[in-house]
Design a protein around this motif. Structure first.
Motif, PDB file in Angstrom:
ATOM      1  N   VAL A  23      -4.676  -6.399   0.669  1.00 25.79           N
ATOM      2  CA  VAL A  23      -3.393  -5.774   1.017  1.00 25.79           C
ATOM      3  C   VAL A  23      -2.232  -6.672   0.592  1.00 25.79           C
ATOM      4  O   VAL A  23      -1.228  -6.194   0.056  1.00 25.79           O
ATOM      5  CB  VAL A  23      -3.331  -5.459   2.534  1.00 25.79           C
ATOM      6  CG1 VAL A  23      -1.944  -4.988   2.941  1.00 25.79           C
ATOM      7  CG2 VAL A  23      -4.372  -4.416   2.896  1.00 25.79           C
ATOM      8  N   ILE A  24      -2.380  -7.983   0.788  1.00 23.51           N
ATOM      9  CA  ILE A  24      -1.336  -8.923   0.363  1.00 23.51           C
ATOM     10  C   ILE A  24      -1.164  -8.865  -1.156  1.00 23.51           C
ATOM     11  O   ILE A  24      -0.039  -8.857  -1.672  1.00 23.51           O
ATOM     12  CB  ILE A  24      -1.656 -10.353   0.836  1.00 23.51           C
ATOM     13  CG1 ILE A  24      -1.499 -10.444   2.359  1.00 23.51           C
ATOM     14  CG2 ILE A  24      -0.752 -11.382   0.155  1.00 23.51           C
ATOM     15  CD1 ILE A  24      -1.927 -11.756   2.966  1.00 23.51           C
ATOM     16  N   GLN A  25      -2.290  -8.782  -1.889  1.00 27.07           N
ATOM     17  CA  GLN A  25      -2.215  -8.685  -3.361  1.00 27.07           C
ATOM     18  C   GLN A  25      -1.514  -7.392  -3.788  1.00 27.07           C
ATOM     19  O   GLN A  25      -0.709  -7.398  -4.727  1.00 27.07           O
ATOM     20  CB  GLN A  25      -3.613  -8.762  -3.962  1.00 27.07           C
ATOM     21  CG  GLN A  25      -4.221 -10.146  -3.879  1.00 27.07           C
ATOM     22  CD  GLN A  25      -5.665 -10.178  -4.356  1.00 27.07           C
ATOM     23  OE1 GLN A  25      -6.174  -9.203  -4.892  1.00 27.07           O
ATOM     24  NE2 GLN A  25      -6.317 -11.312  -4.141  1.00 27.07           N
ATOM     25  N   PHE A  26      -1.823  -6.281  -3.097  1.00 32.65           N
ATOM     26  CA  PHE A  26      -1.113  -5.033  -3.388  1.00 32.65           C
ATOM     27  C   PHE A  26       0.387  -5.224  -3.201  1.00 32.65           C
ATOM     28  O   PHE A  26       1.191  -4.828  -4.038  1.00 32.65           O
ATOM     29  CB  PHE A  26      -1.592  -3.907  -2.464  1.00 32.65           C
ATOM     30  CG  PHE A  26      -2.848  -3.212  -2.910  1.00 32.65           C
ATOM     31  CD1 PHE A  26      -2.940  -2.641  -4.165  1.00 32.65           C
ATOM     32  CD2 PHE A  26      -3.933  -3.116  -2.058  1.00 32.65           C
ATOM     33  CE1 PHE A  26      -4.085  -1.983  -4.579  1.00 32.65           C
ATOM     34  CE2 PHE A  26      -5.091  -2.464  -2.462  1.00 32.65           C
ATOM     35  CZ  PHE A  26      -5.171  -1.897  -3.719  1.00 32.65           C
TER      36      PHE A  26
ATOM     37  N   GLY B 200       5.192   0.236  -2.824  1.00 29.94           N
ATOM     38  CA  GLY B 200       6.158   0.462  -1.756  1.00 29.94           C
ATOM     39  C   GLY B 200       5.513   0.403  -0.391  1.00 29.94           C
ATOM     40  O   GLY B 200       5.189  -0.656   0.114  1.00 29.94           O
ATOM     41  N   MET B 201       5.262   1.560   0.204  1.00 33.20           N
ATOM     42  CA  MET B 201       4.672   1.624   1.533  1.00 33.20           C
ATOM     43  C   MET B 201       3.166   1.414   1.475  1.00 33.20           C
ATOM     44  O   MET B 201       2.487   1.924   0.590  1.00 33.20           O
ATOM     45  CB  MET B 201       4.964   2.979   2.189  1.00 33.20           C
ATOM     46  CG  MET B 201       4.316   3.145   3.557  1.00 33.20           C
ATOM     47  SD  MET B 201       4.550   4.805   4.250  1.00 33.20           S
ATOM     48  CE  MET B 201       6.202   4.647   4.872  1.00 33.20           C
ATOM     49  N   ILE B 202       2.645   0.647   2.444  1.00 33.84           N
ATOM     50  CA  ILE B 202       1.202   0.447   2.594  1.00 33.84           C
ATOM     51  C   ILE B 202       0.808   0.858   4.003  1.00 33.84           C
ATOM     52  O   ILE B 202       1.451   0.469   4.972  1.00 33.84           O
ATOM     53  CB  ILE B 202       0.794  -1.014   2.333  1.00 33.84           C
ATOM     54  CG1 ILE B 202       1.126  -1.421   0.893  1.00 33.84           C
ATOM     55  CG2 ILE B 202      -0.692  -1.212   2.607  1.00 33.84           C
ATOM     56  CD1 ILE B 202       0.803  -2.855   0.554  1.00 33.84           C
ATOM     57  N   VAL B 203      -0.260   1.661   4.100  1.00 35.14           N
ATOM     58  CA  VAL B 203      -0.813   2.051   5.394  1.00 35.14           C
ATOM     59  C   VAL B 203      -2.173   1.386   5.543  1.00 35.14           C
ATOM     60  O   VAL B 203      -3.032   1.507   4.667  1.00 35.14           O
ATOM     61  CB  VAL B 203      -0.968   3.586   5.500  1.00 35.14           C
ATOM     62  CG1 VAL B 203      -1.677   3.970   6.801  1.00 35.14           C
ATOM     63  CG2 VAL B 203       0.390   4.269   5.426  1.00 35.14           C
ATOM     64  N   LEU B 204      -2.388   0.675   6.660  1.00 34.71           N
ATOM     65  CA  LEU B 204      -3.676   0.043   6.970  1.00 34.71           C
ATOM     66  C   LEU B 204      -4.297   0.790   8.138  1.00 34.71           C
ATOM     67  O   LEU B 204      -3.820   0.712   9.261  1.00 34.71           O
ATOM     68  CB  LEU B 204      -3.478  -1.436   7.316  1.00 34.71           C
ATOM     69  CG  LEU B 204      -4.729  -2.228   7.701  1.00 34.71           C
ATOM     70  CD1 LEU B 204      -5.731  -2.265   6.548  1.00 34.71           C
ATOM     71  CD2 LEU B 204      -4.358  -3.644   8.119  1.00 34.71           C
ATOM     72  N   ASP B 205      -5.363   1.536   7.860  1.00 33.10           N
ATOM     73  CA  ASP B 205      -5.990   2.417   8.850  1.00 33.10           C
ATOM     74  C   ASP B 205      -7.483   2.064   8.971  1.00 33.10           C
ATOM     75  O   ASP B 205      -8.273   2.441   8.127  1.00 33.10           O
ATOM     76  CB  ASP B 205      -5.815   3.869   8.388  1.00 33.10           C
ATOM     77  CG  ASP B 205      -6.284   4.885   9.406  1.00 33.10           C
ATOM     78  OD1 ASP B 205      -6.692   4.494  10.506  1.00 33.10           O
ATOM     79  OD2 ASP B 205      -6.247   6.089   9.086  1.00 33.10           O
ATOM     80  N   SER B 206      -7.896   1.388   9.977  1.00 30.20           N
ATOM     81  CA  SER B 206      -7.194   0.943  11.155  1.00 30.20           C
ATOM     82  C   SER B 206      -7.642  -0.461  11.518  1.00 30.20           C
ATOM     83  O   SER B 206      -8.635  -0.949  11.002  1.00 30.20           O
ATOM     84  CB  SER B 206      -7.459   1.893  12.327  1.00 30.20           C
ATOM     85  OG  SER B 206      -8.780   1.730  12.805  1.00 30.20           O
TER      86      SER B 206
END
Length: 197
Positions: A81-84, A91-97
C-alpha cells in the motif's frame, strides 16, 4: 461536503452493515472529481463483488486497481500500500479490512500452534499509519480504512460495548470515523421487509 483530502478515514461496524459499499461510494465520487487519478482497492478479505459495486455505486472499474493479495502477510500488504501511494498517479486507496491482515508470525506457524495473536498486527499497522499519514498529506490523497467491531462487554442496561481490532492507531490517525450498524425493518406484524420498503 464529503470527506477531507489529505487525511485518513475509518469506516467501522458490524458485518453486512454497508462498510465496503460505502467505501466504493467514496471511491466513485473521488473518481468523478479526480479523473486523472487512479484509485486502489486492497481487498484483503477477498470478498468484493466488482460488478455489483459498479452497478450500485457507479464505480468505474477501468480507472482503478483492484489488488487482491493472496499468500501475503499483513506486513507485506501494508508495504504494498505504501508503494502504491508513493506513485504519482495514485489517489484514493481503500484497505478492506484491518482484521483480515494476518501477521507473518501467524502465517508461518502450523494451525495447531498458538503464536499468541494478541495485538500482533497492531505495531506494524501503527508504523504504517505514521508513514501513510505523511504521504497522503503531501500528495493530498485519501486513505480509507475498513474495520470491524467486536462486542467487548455490555452496559448495565444490556447495550453492547464495541471495540475495534488493530489497536489504537486507526482511531488516533483517522480524521473522520464513521460507525455503521444494522437494523431490521418491519411492516405489518413483525415481517422483515426484504425488498427494502
Amino acid at each position: 461536503g464529503g470527506v477531507v483530502y489529505g487525511r485518513i478515514i475509518t469506516l467501522a461496524g458490524l458485518f453486512h452493515s454497508g462498510k465496503s459499499t460505502a467505501a466504493c461510494v467514496l471511491m466513485s465520487a473521488y473518481q468523478r472529481k479526480n479523473p486523472d487519478k487512479t484509485c486502489v482497492y486492497v481487498d484483503v478479505e477477498h470478498s468484493l463483488d466488482l460488478k455489483f459495486q459498479s452497478r450500485m455505486t457507479g464505480l468505474d472499474t477501468s480507472k482503478m486497481i483492484y489488488f487482491n493479495p493472496k499468500n501475503l502477510s499483513g506486513e507485506q500488504i501494508l508495504d504494498s500500500v505504501i508503494q502504491f501511494q508513493e506513485a504519482d498517479d495514485i489517489g484514493m486507496i481503500v484497505l478492506d479490512s484491518i482484521p483480515a491482515l494476518l501477521p507473518a508470525q501467524a502465517l508461518e506457524n502450523d494451525i495447531e500452534k498458538d503464536p499468541g495473536m494478541r495485538g500482533t498486527i497492531a505495531k506494524p499497522l501503527h508504523r504504517f499509519l505514521i508513514a501513510m499519514s505523511n504521504l497522503i498529506n503531501q500528495k493530498n490523497n485519501i486513505l480509507v480504512l475498513v474495520n470491524q467491531v467486536r462486542v467487548s462487554g455490555y452496559t448495565f442496561t444490556g447495550a453492547p460495548i464495541y471495540s475495534e481490532p488493530g489497536g489504537q492507531a486507526p482511531q488516533y490517525y483517522s480524521s473522520i470515523k464513521v460507525r455503521f450498524g444494522t437494523r431490521t425493518f418491519i411492516k405489518g406484524d413483525k415481517v422483515d421487509a426484504n425488498d427494502g420498503e
